[in-house]
Enzyme design. Sequence first.
Site, PDB file in Angstrom:
ATOM      1  N   HIS A   1      90.022  37.857  22.572  1.00  0.00           N
ATOM      2  CA  HIS A   1      89.105  37.947  21.428  1.00  0.00           C
ATOM      3  C   HIS A   1      89.937  37.990  20.158  1.00  0.00           C
ATOM      4  CE1 HIS A   1      85.989  39.404  18.672  1.00  0.00           C
ATOM      5  NE2 HIS A   1      86.961  40.167  18.188  1.00  0.00           N
TER       6      HIS A   1
ATOM      7  N   ARG B   1      93.234  29.944  25.346  1.00  0.00           N
ATOM      8  CA  ARG B   1      92.120  29.675  26.260  1.00  0.00           C
ATOM      9  C   ARG B   1      92.307  28.328  26.968  1.00  0.00           C
ATOM     10  NH1 ARG B   1      87.337  31.743  22.185  1.00  0.00           N
ATOM     11  NH2 ARG B   1      87.339  33.944  22.810  1.00  0.00           N
TER      12      ARG B   1
ATOM     13  N   ARG C   1      92.724  32.266  15.403  1.00  0.00           N
ATOM     14  CA  ARG C   1      91.581  31.583  16.032  1.00  0.00           C
ATOM     15  C   ARG C   1      92.014  30.212  16.569  1.00  0.00           C
ATOM     16  NH1 ARG C   1      86.834  34.069  17.272  1.00  0.00           N
ATOM     17  NH2 ARG C   1      85.836  32.045  17.055  1.00  0.00           N
TER      18      ARG C   1
ATOM     19  N   GLU D   1      86.380  45.304  12.690  1.00  0.00           N
ATOM     20  CA  GLU D   1      86.909  45.508  14.045  1.00  0.00           C
ATOM     21  C   GLU D   1      88.176  46.363  14.042  1.00  0.00           C
ATOM     22  OE1 GLU D   1      87.122  41.482  15.514  1.00  0.00           O
ATOM     23  OE2 GLU D   1      84.926  41.310  15.610  1.00  0.00           O
TER      24      GLU D   1
ATOM     25  N   PHE E   1      73.130  36.786  26.969  1.00  0.00           N
ATOM     26  CA  PHE E   1      74.328  37.158  27.715  1.00  0.00           C
ATOM     27  C   PHE E   1      74.931  38.485  27.263  1.00  0.00           C
ATOM     28  CE2 PHE E   1      75.480  34.207  24.301  1.00  0.00           C
ATOM     29  CZ  PHE E   1      76.456  34.921  23.623  1.00  0.00           C
TER      30      PHE E   1
ATOM     31  N   THR F   1      85.696  28.538  21.931  1.00  0.00           N
ATOM     32  CA  THR F   1      84.938  29.374  22.862  1.00  0.00           C
ATOM     33  C   THR F   1      84.537  28.587  24.112  1.00  0.00           C
ATOM     34  OG1 THR F   1      83.990  30.392  20.873  1.00  0.00           O
ATOM     35  CG2 THR F   1      83.005  31.004  22.978  1.00  0.00           C
TER      36      THR F   1
END
Length: 138
Positions: free
Chosen positions: A117, A104, A87, A128, A59, A93
């Site tokens: 993210h 989410r 998180r 990051e 993906f 996810t």
Amino acid sequence: MAIEKTFIMVKPDGVKRQVVGDIIDRFERRGFELKGAKLINVPRELAEEHYAEHKERPFFGELVEFITSGPVFAMVWEGENVIKLARIMMGATKPEESQPGTIRGDYAVTISENVIHGSDSPASAEREISLWFGEGLA
Ligand code: DGI
């Protein structure tokens, strides 16, 4: 527990759906401090570098297409245990595992268009933050 920083990004679907304000609000209410923020159109090279660990996954192409499909809202948040707590606030996810009350769990039904993210470890947070904001904020 030490004060940490983490990298959080509202993905193009979240920006389009105008949930940036709600996400900032959730982090502020929790007690975290905003240290950097910018709305940006992600260059392809930055997207590929950001998701480098997924380069071999089937993906990967879709992931890069999606993250470059519209502006994202990139942020750095600071606070106690912020990497792990962010998180938990984000939710899992997989949509069938993300609990109501999480970002989410409240906003996403697909694994790919999942609104947010957040760095998954101290090493990714450091990587990051420098990738998106340069060394100044790390
Ligand atoms: O840290 P997360 O974003 O929760 O998850 P991750 O680092 O395992 O994967 C990064 C992103 O890649 C994730 O937010 C959505 C996408 N992704 C992960 N697994 C799959 C996926 N996309 C598709 N289409 N299929 C997957 O199995």
